[in-house]
Each structure stands twice: as structure tokens, then as C-alpha cells.
Scaffold this motif. Structure first.
Motif, mmCIF file in Angstrom:
data_model
loop_
_atom_site.group_PDB
_atom_site.id
_atom_site.type_symbol
_atom_site.label_atom_id
_atom_site.label_comp_id
_atom_site.label_asym_id
_atom_site.label_seq_id
_atom_site.Cartn_x
_atom_site.Cartn_y
_atom_site.Cartn_z
ATOM 1 N N ALA A 140 0.840 -1.200 0.000
ATOM 2 C CA ALA A 140 0.000 0.000 0.000
ATOM 3 C C ALA A 140 0.874 1.248 0.000
ATOM 4 O O ALA A 140 1.873 1.316 0.724
ATOM 5 N N PRO A 141 0.527 2.263 -0.804
ATOM 6 C CA PRO A 141 1.359 3.470 -0.889
ATOM 7 C C PRO A 141 1.387 4.228 0.425
ATOM 8 O O PRO A 141 0.420 4.219 1.189
ATOM 9 N N CYS A 142 2.503 4.881 0.698
ATOM 10 C CA CYS A 142 2.631 5.660 1.927
ATOM 11 C C CYS A 142 1.622 6.804 1.916
ATOM 12 O O CYS A 142 1.164 7.252 0.873
ATOM 13 N N MET A 147 -2.695 4.442 6.367
ATOM 14 C CA MET A 147 -2.731 4.776 7.783
ATOM 15 C C MET A 147 -3.387 3.686 8.628
ATOM 16 O O MET A 147 -2.984 3.421 9.751
ATOM 17 N N GLY A 148 -4.413 3.023 8.102
ATOM 18 C CA GLY A 148 -5.096 1.987 8.854
ATOM 19 C C GLY A 148 -4.289 0.712 9.017
ATOM 20 O O GLY A 148 -4.635 -0.155 9.814
ATOM 21 N N LEU A 149 -3.183 0.593 8.252
ATOM 22 C CA LEU A 149 -2.358 -0.604 8.313
ATOM 23 C C LEU A 149 -1.216 -0.479 9.319
ATOM 24 O O LEU A 149 -0.501 -1.445 9.571
ATOM 25 N N LEU A 150 -1.033 0.716 9.887
ATOM 26 C CA LEU A 150 0.082 0.929 10.806
ATOM 27 C C LEU A 150 -0.234 0.363 12.176
ATOM 28 O O LEU A 150 -1.352 0.447 12.660
ATOM 29 N N TYR A 151 0.769 -0.213 12.789
ATOM 30 C CA TYR A 151 0.577 -0.714 14.150
ATOM 31 C C TYR A 151 0.765 0.439 15.141
ATOM 32 O O TYR A 151 1.268 1.512 14.808
ATOM 33 N N ASP A 152 0.324 0.235 16.369
ATOM 34 C CA ASP A 152 0.339 1.277 17.389
ATOM 35 C C ASP A 152 1.744 1.414 17.967
ATOM 36 O O ASP A 152 2.158 0.622 18.816
ATOM 37 N N LYS A 172 -2.261 23.209 9.257
ATOM 38 C CA LYS A 172 -2.659 22.045 10.057
ATOM 39 C C LYS A 172 -3.224 20.918 9.200
ATOM 40 O O LYS A 172 -3.731 19.934 9.722
ATOM 41 N N THR A 173 -3.144 21.057 7.873
ATOM 42 C CA THR A 173 -3.687 20.010 6.995
ATOM 43 C C THR A 173 -2.598 19.295 6.201
ATOM 44 O O THR A 173 -2.894 18.519 5.302
ATOM 45 N N ILE A 174 -1.326 19.553 6.538
ATOM 46 C CA ILE A 174 -0.206 18.780 5.988
ATOM 47 C C ILE A 174 0.604 18.275 7.175
ATOM 48 O O ILE A 174 1.144 19.066 7.959
ATOM 49 N N ILE A 175 0.704 16.953 7.297
ATOM 50 C CA ILE A 175 1.334 16.315 8.457
ATOM 51 C C ILE A 175 2.637 15.660 8.023
ATOM 52 O O ILE A 175 2.759 15.132 6.909
ATOM 53 N N ARG A 176 3.608 15.694 8.916
ATOM 54 C CA ARG A 176 4.904 15.095 8.622
ATOM 55 C C ARG A 176 4.850 13.572 8.757
ATOM 56 O O ARG A 176 4.575 13.036 9.839
ATOM 57 N N GLY A 177 5.092 12.897 7.668
ATOM 58 C CA GLY A 177 5.241 11.444 7.670
ATOM 59 C C GLY A 177 4.100 10.704 8.334
ATOM 60 O O GLY A 177 2.926 10.931 8.028
ATOM 61 N N ARG A 178 4.419 9.843 9.302
ATOM 62 C CA ARG A 178 3.423 9.028 9.984
ATOM 63 C C ARG A 178 3.057 9.580 11.357
ATOM 64 O O ARG A 178 2.400 8.898 12.133
ATOM 65 N N THR A 199 11.915 16.061 4.577
ATOM 66 C CA THR A 199 11.618 16.152 3.158
ATOM 67 C C THR A 199 10.195 16.674 3.021
ATOM 68 O O THR A 199 9.304 16.253 3.754
ATOM 69 N N LEU A 200 10.000 17.594 2.110
ATOM 70 C CA LEU A 200 8.662 18.140 1.887
ATOM 71 C C LEU A 200 7.971 17.455 0.722
ATOM 72 O O LEU A 200 6.885 17.864 0.315
ATOM 73 N N SER A 201 8.589 16.413 0.192
ATOM 74 C CA SER A 201 7.952 15.634 -0.871
ATOM 75 C C SER A 201 6.712 14.950 -0.304
ATOM 76 O O SER A 201 6.762 14.326 0.749
ATOM 77 N N LYS A 202 5.590 15.074 -0.992
ATOM 78 C CA LYS A 202 4.322 14.562 -0.476
ATOM 79 C C LYS A 202 4.232 13.051 -0.641
ATOM 80 O O LYS A 202 4.919 12.441 -1.451
ATOM 81 N N SER A 203 3.336 12.455 0.152
ATOM 82 C CA SER A 203 3.205 10.999 0.167
ATOM 83 C C SER A 203 2.766 10.466 -1.190
ATOM 84 O O SER A 203 2.180 11.188 -2.017
ATOM 85 N N CYS A 204 3.023 9.186 -1.406
ATOM 86 C CA CYS A 204 2.615 8.558 -2.662
ATOM 87 C C CYS A 204 1.101 8.573 -2.809
ATOM 88 O O CYS A 204 0.581 8.750 -3.918
ATOM 89 N N THR A 205 0.369 8.399 -1.715
ATOM 90 C CA THR A 205 -1.091 8.484 -1.785
ATOM 91 C C THR A 205 -1.528 9.834 -2.334
ATOM 92 O O THR A 205 -2.362 9.919 -3.248
#
Length: 385
Positions: A140-142, A147-152, A172-178, A199-205
Motif C-alpha cells: 500500500a502506498p505511503c 494509515m489503517g495498516l500501521l501498528y500502534d 494544520k492540513t499537511i502532516i509530517r510522515g506518519r 523532506t517536503l515531498s508529499k506521500s505517494c497516496t
């Protein structure tokens, strides 16, 4: 054209077939401590609408992105984003440019199969209608779709006032990584270690979602082709049921009421990628790679990539980059090829050319605002002449 999971499995097998042809130096290795690296594989595959024959266009591997500050010395030569799916799309555009260049040479052999000259010889080209396009990704793309596949991770909780999760305090609508992965429906930058350079490159999603509005053409092929080209399918191995709602949100509901978009069909295939991540804390490969299948069965091009440039060509900042360090899919390489095809743009820089694409730029602003209502945070300016 509706494609079923049997065709999805054939796409995955084709991706694996070409991956096996890569040089061993382009693949994950076993490190000195005995741990095996992992990587992500992505391919753009053309599907013949009449008989469902498959033709691989481009292949890529990679999980890295360049720190924003490193782009100051790039001049179009450093790849900002070496995640496999984004490299594969860059490869797709590079193949189109190379086929168009062949078309300009009336004596060229073999004849390109993806694009044709327009009937009025106006310098505009068209994609041959028998092809539809799928993007195979080995996981699944980053970003929002995963997000639902990440463990706690230690049950870290965030509030909206926690500044570390944002790349810009005023947005507040752009979040860093995970960071704060419980928040869904947000733009995210590429993931990385918490202590890594930003890096400010946006996620693959986010990038793939944007492509369903802008098309998978880049600014150069957009200028040369008479109509946009969209992905019709994304194929992912053994997609868990928990991800279905994430994919629906990430690629559809979060923007569909704000801007016109082309729907992409998500397909699950049964075959897993041999070099996929199999356990937590498994180290990612530092290497990326690109394979361009320019003319199927006859003309291919392959390169290994490290730190955004050709393997062996990287020098640490602040030193200037080596001559000819850029890859075949870099901004500088594609701009150089475009100038050979187009003519009349030698006096312009890449960014000057892009700034004149008013319709495309307006569409880009619409999708960015739909994704991030607080505005956009762009990467470091990277121009080339």
C-alpha cells in the motif's frame, strides 16, 4: 474495460518477471549483521483493451526521498522522490518522450507502439487508443491510504497543538510522515525517521490522488499529447480488508466533491513481492532502480539510483554534484529530451515553461486546495535550463 483479479495476478507476475532481470546490485542485500534489506516494487503496465495482452512500460524500486535542503544544489539533477510508484510514473513519461523522439525520425526502427503522430502533422501526438494503464505496487502506498495498516507505535497520542507533527506551524492540513497516524484524510509528507532531515515531498497516496485529476502525464508530455492519460487500475498484493475504507477515502471521498476526478479501480492480487518487508525493524534498501521498456522486447534502459542520482555519482553537500550524475528520469534529462523534440524553448528554463501552462496550473491549484484547505507547502525550488 473491467479487469478482474485474474488479470491482476498476471500483472503481478509480469512485474516479478522483469524485476528478476534487474542487476543484483540494484536489489536488496544482506547487511554485515545478517539482516536482509527490503524494498518496494512498482510498475506501469499497459493493457490491450481488445485482448488483455500486457506490456510493461516502466519498472522501479525504492523507498527513499531527498531531504529538502539537498535540492538547493540540484539544478534538476537530483530526484526528489525515489519511492517506487513515483519513479515508475517518471519512467512512464520518459518512455513516452523517447517514443515521440523516435517518431520524429521517420527512418527510425522499430516503430513505437504506445504513441502516434497526429493526422495533421501539427507536432501534437496521441496515445494509441488500444491501451489502458495499471500501476502495480508491491505494498500500500505511503500516506493516507496506508494509515489503517500501521501498528500502534507505543500508543503515542497527539493533540492539534503538538507542533512536531506539522511541517509548517501555520498549516494544520499537511502532516509530517506518519506522525499522528490516527488522523485520516490529511496530506502527508514522505515518512522517515523522527530524527531525519525533513523532506517536503508529499506521500505517494497524495501524489497518486492528484494524478487522478491532473493525469499521469507530466508537464512535458502534457504539452506534447492531445489528451490526458489516467490510471484505470492500481494493483496491490493481498490487500487487507482493513485498507478498503482507507483507499476509498484517500482516492475518492476526500476530494470528489471539490474537483472533477477520474475514478481508479483498486485490485488485489494473490502474489506477494519476494523482497517485501516481512518484519518490523527490517532495514529498507538504500538503493533505488529504474527500468524503461522503451520498445517491448527490443529497447530497454536500466539504471541504479543512490541518493537521487546515478549509483556511484553522489557527493555529499555542500560540494557541487558530479557532471552527468543525473538519471534518465531526472527533471534535467527529461527537459533536455523535450527541448530536442519541441524546439523553440531553448531560451526558457524548465520552471518558466511550466509557469505558462495556465490550464494545468489552475487544475493543480484546485486539487491542492481540495487536499489541503490550509494551503500548500512546496519543496525547494529546483530549476534547470
Amino acid at each position: 474495460m473491467e479487469v478482474n483479479e485474474e488479470v491482476a495476478d498476471k500483472i503481478a507476475e509480469l512485474a516479478s518477471e522483469y524485476y528478476r532481470k534487474l542487476k543484483p546490485s540494484a536489489k536488496p542485500t544482506v547487511r554485515s549483521n545478517g539482516t536482509k534489506e527490503w524494498n518496494v516494487l512498482a510498475c506501469v503496465v499497459a493493457i490491450n483493451r481488445a485482448n488483455e495482452d500486457l506490456r510493461l512500460v516502466s519498472l522501479a524500486t525504492g523507498v527513499k526521498a531527498a531531504p529538502n535542503e539537498d535540492l538547493k544544489r540540484s539544478n534538476g539533477r537530483i530526484l526528489h522522490d525515489c519511492h517506487a510508484e513515483i519513479l515508475a510514473l517518471r519512467g512512464f513519461n520518459a518512455v513516452l518522450l523517447k517514443q515521440i523522439q523516435l517518431l520524429k525520425d521517420s527512418q527510425s526502427h522499430p516503430v513505437p507502439d504506445l504513441v502516434s503522430s497526429s493526422s495533421d502533422n501539427s507536432g501534437i501526438y496521441r496515445l494509441n487508443e488500444e491501451w489502458s494503464f495499471a500501476l502495480y505496487i508491491s505494498r500500500a502506498p505511503c500516506g493516507d491510504a496506508s494509515m489503517g495498516l500501521l501498528y500502534d507505535e507505543g500508543c503515542i497520542s497527539f493533540t492539534d497543538d503538538d507542533r512536531c507533527q506539522y511541517v509548517d506551524d501555520n498549516n494544520k492540513t499537511i502532516i509530517r510522515g506518519r506522525f499522528n497516524y490516527a488522523k485520516k484524510g490529511y496530506v502527508r509528507t514522505k515518512p522517515g525517521r523522527k530524527d531525519s532531515k525533513v523532506t517536503l515531498s508529499k506521500s505517494c497516496t497524495d501524489k497518486l490522488c492528484s494524478k487522478q485529476v491532473l493525469s499521469i502525464l507530466n508537464s512535458l508530455t502534457w504539452d506534447l499529447l492531445e489528451a490526458p492519460v489516467f490510471l484505470e487500475y492500481i494493483v496491490i498484493p493481498q490487500l487487507p480488508r482493513v485498507a478498503e475504507a482507507d483507499f476509498e477515502r484517500a482516492f475518492d471521498t476526500r476530494i470528489k466533491d471539490s474537483v472533477p476526478m477520474e475514478k481508479v479501480q483498486i485490485l488485489s492480487c494473490s502474489q506477494r513481492f519476494d523482497d517485501d518487508k516481512t518484519y518490523e525493524n527490517q532495514p529498507p534498501s538504500l538503493m533505488s532502480s529504474i527500468l524503461l521498456n522503451i520498445i517491448e522486447g527490443q529497447v530497454t534502459q536500466q539504471q541504479s539510483i543512490l541518493n537521487g542520482v546515478k549509483c556511484g555519482a553522489f557527493v555529499k553537500p555542500p560540494n557541487p554534484l558530479k557532471k552527468n550524475c543525473e538519471t534518465v528520469v531526472s527533471r534535467a534529462s527529461q527537459w533536455s529530451l523535450f527541448k530536442q523534440i519541441k524546439g523553440g524553448v531553448d531560451s526558457q528554463t524548465y520552471r518558466e515553461f511550466k509557469s505558462q501552462q495556465t490550464d494545468r496550473n489552475a487544475l493543480k491549484e484546485r486539487i491542492r486546495l481540495a487536499l489541503s484547505k490550509d494551503g500548500w507547502v512546496g519543496t525547494e525550488s529546483d530549476d534547470c535550463g
